[in-house]
Scaffold this motif. Structure first.
Motif: not given
Length: 427
Positions: A367-375
């Protein structure tokens, strides 16, 4: 007539009632269509797979195929050119250092001579015969001279006792007699030399058919040992790993015959990509899997070779590879089914943490330059960015952004958005 007038007065009222009914039907139909559209367009909960963030051991490994090999292996070769007898030892047969005869070598048959070489050799033999005759004649002449000188010396000695001759004459005759004896000895050596030269010339004329053959060439040579046979013994205790030559035949010096070694002293060699090998260190623990046994074996990196090599992959890609040598840590009994050049899979542990908060890498996305998840929270997907630590191809460590026990969406769809309704697949 009155009835006709009444009927005509009722016609406008009838059509009025029909218009009212028609208007109500149109309104009812529009309401039904609107309800159907609302039902069709109402957002439904998306079915998703969920995973739970857990605390446990996390390993970062370098995974690659490997091959077992005997650590101390010895190549037994022919110490000299000759005719090797049939080798009866089979791969797997035990051998004992300095006691087990692994090969028997006999002098090979002479090479057939061409016409010119044979003529030259025959002439050399005749010259040697003539030289022998000349040496024998010289010996006979020297013997005659020596006998004559000795007789004369004996007579002069008798005269010296009576004082009839001078002392100098006596000493001169004595020296002459000694010189004659030395000449005889020299002639004897010349005769011996001529005899050896003649024997050498005759040896060069030996034909191949004149060499004695085994009475039963196809039989076992176990009890048929000539005094001229050169015995080759096993260099170490162990077993025969490979038999490179089996049948009887002529071999040159240095020809490879057998490979022997201790099959219990195994190691593993695995060729890693050079970019992965730089992250491996001597002493790193190794898990050995897919070797054919039911349990995972333990090992440890002993050495990373300093030089790499080029290898073409199955897809035709050029790769720089580095050999990594791994020692077994389990006892021999745990891996006794393994032998030389067996395939295994190794997982070299380059980082590990026993209490890491981890989640599957299949839930992560950028997500952009970051790591992300859906919680998953109350039936909805909530976007959350994370700070990650080390990861492998299955799991990743979460340093910030998630708590133990929270559920995340596995392999989120491209159209999944923050706040979307979700439900576990199969519910």
């Amino acid at each position: 007539m009155p009835r006709l007038r009444d009927s005509l007065r009722r016609i406008p009222a009838f059509f009025g009632r029909l218009g009212f009914l028609k208007k109500r039907s149109v309104l009812f139909g529009a309401a039904v269509v609107l309800v159907l559209l609302l039902v069709a367009l109402w957002p439904r909960a998306m079915e998703v797979d969920l995973a739970t963030a857990t605390v446990g051991e996390l390993l970062v490994t370098v995974d690659e195929e490997g091959e077992t090999r005997v650590r101390e292996r010895y190549m037994v070769s022919a110490p000299a050119a000759g005719e090797i007898r049939r080798i009866e030892l089979e791969p797997g047969d035990p051998v004992e250092a300095g006691r087990t005869v692994v090969a028997r070598l006999r002098p090979s048959a002479p090479v057939p001579l061409d016409v010119r070489t044979r003529a030259e050799t025959e002439a050399a033999m005749q010259a040697a015969q003539a030289a022998l005759g000349r040496a024998q004649a010289e010996r006979a002449r020297a013997a005659t001279v020596a006998t004559r000188a000795q007789q004369r010396y004996a007579r002069l000695r008798d005269l010296q006792d009576s004082g009839a001759i001078a002392r100098d004459t006596m000493e001169a005759q004595q020296a002459e007699a000694q010189a004659a004896r030395d000449a005889v000895e020299s002639a004897e050596h010349a005769v011996e030399q001529a005899r050896h030269e003649l024997a050498a010339a005759r040896a060069r004329l030996i034909r191949q058919g004149a060499v004695a053959e085994d009475p039963a060439p196809d039989a076992s040579d176990a009890g048929d040992i000539d005094g001229d046979d050169l015995l080759v013994f096993a260099p170490v205790d162990g077993v025969v790993l490979r038999r490179l030559r089996e049948s009887r035949g002529v071999v040159p010096a240095g020809a490879e015959l057998l490979e022997v070694g201790d099959a219990r002293g195994l190691e593993i060699v695995s060729d890693l990509l050079s970019s992965e090998a730089v992250g491996v260190s001597s002493g790193d623990p190794v898990r050995i899997e897919q070797w054919g046994g039911g349990e995972t074996l333990r090992g440890r990196v002993r050495r990373i070779e300093p030089a790499g090599f080029l290898k073409i992959s199955a897809l035709g890609v050029e790769e720089q590879r580095v050999n990594v040598i791994i020692d077994f840590e389990d006892p021999v009994e745990a891996r006794e089914a393994l032998g030389d050049a067996y395939r295994v899979e190794v997982r070299i542990v380059v980082w590990q943490k026993p209490d890491a908060l981890k989640l599957p890498v299949g839930s992560l996305f950028r997500e952009g330059g970051d790591w992300a998840v859906f919680v998953a929270e109350d039936g909805r997907a909530r976007l959350r960015t994370l700070t990650l630590g080390p990861r492998n191809d299955r799991e990743a460590e979460v340093e910030e952004g998630l708590r133990e026990g929270e559920q995340v969406v596995l392999y989120p769809a491209d159209d999944l958005r923050d706040g979307a309704r979700i439900k576990p697949r199969g519910d």
